[in-house]
Write a protein that holds these residues in place. Sequence first.
Motif, short mmCIF file in Angstrom:
data_model
loop_
_atom_site.label_atom_id
_atom_site.label_comp_id
_atom_site.label_asym_id
_atom_site.label_seq_id
_atom_site.Cartn_x
_atom_site.Cartn_y
_atom_site.Cartn_z
N UNK A 106 0.89 -1.04 -0.20
CA UNK A 106 -0.04 -0.06 0.00
C UNK A 106 0.71 1.34 -0.12
N UNK A 107 1.98 1.22 0.86
CA UNK A 107 2.96 2.41 0.75
C UNK A 107 3.68 2.54 -0.69
N UNK A 108 4.10 1.42 -1.44
CA UNK A 108 4.47 1.55 -2.57
C UNK A 108 3.65 2.10 -3.49
N UNK A 109 2.39 1.68 -3.32
CA UNK A 109 1.31 2.18 -4.36
C UNK A 109 0.92 3.82 -4.09
N UNK A 110 1.29 4.17 -3.03
CA UNK A 110 0.93 5.54 -2.45
C UNK A 110 1.89 6.40 -3.22
N UNK A 111 3.24 5.94 -2.98
CA UNK A 111 4.30 6.48 -3.48
C UNK A 111 4.24 6.81 -4.95
N UNK A 112 3.87 5.66 -5.73
CA UNK A 112 3.80 5.62 -7.22
C UNK A 112 2.54 6.84 -7.53
N UNK A 159 8.23 11.68 -12.14
CA UNK A 159 8.22 10.65 -13.07
C UNK A 159 9.08 9.41 -12.83
N UNK A 160 10.52 9.79 -12.47
CA UNK A 160 11.51 8.78 -12.53
C UNK A 160 11.04 8.00 -11.14
N UNK A 161 10.39 8.64 -10.25
CA UNK A 161 10.18 7.80 -9.18
C UNK A 161 8.80 7.12 -8.88
N UNK A 162 7.82 7.62 -9.87
CA UNK A 162 6.50 7.09 -9.88
C UNK A 162 6.56 5.74 -10.80
N UNK A 163 7.33 5.96 -12.01
CA UNK A 163 6.92 4.86 -13.08
C UNK A 163 7.67 3.27 -12.40
#
Length: 204
Positions: A106-112, A159-163
């Motif tokens: 869930x944390x990874x999804x939130x960061x994305x 974008x570099x972090x999100x993708x």
Amino acid sequence: MWSIISAAGWPIWPLIFASVVALAIVFERVWALRRKELAPAGLVADVCKTLPQFKDKQNIARLEAHSALGGLMAAGLSAFYKNEDIDMAMQSEALGVQGKMEKHLDVLSMIASAAPLMGLLGTVIGMIEIFAVQGSAAQTPEAIAAGIAVALYNTAFGLIVAIPALVAYRLFRIRINAILDDMGTALKPFEELLKQHANARKAG
């Protein structure tokens, strides 16, 4: 690298923090979702062959601690020896196993989801700096360029972090579903064996 961070300004620091958290989650989940540790090959067959040994609660406890697959079988064995519903016990344990496998996702999804917005915030701040400079007597090309740099660097870094975070999240979801499906398939002979013994006990 430091020159880019300096040019991007303070809005990039939350993105850097988010990238570190995302990377830590990815490494942790790669380690935690090793198939051979969660569902060791041959475990179901071994338990089916030695079923009477699990009258001993200590053996059930060892099986539960062995792996996620072992925990599912331990739940079924405990229910069997307590004359409880085997399916319900194993389904309840399966929900717990799934929850552990999905830990931190869930944390990874939130960061994305949040990283592009954080990048957009940096973009807006950069644009505000540009317009603030244009409205002052101290307007210089260097100041305008600095504002543009803040805008572009933050957009790009967001974008570099999100993708990669989004890709990792989706891949982990696919892997978890595949492991759970494989566990369900592997457990069918075990469940049938327990139900046969339970029916024989009722008939006797």
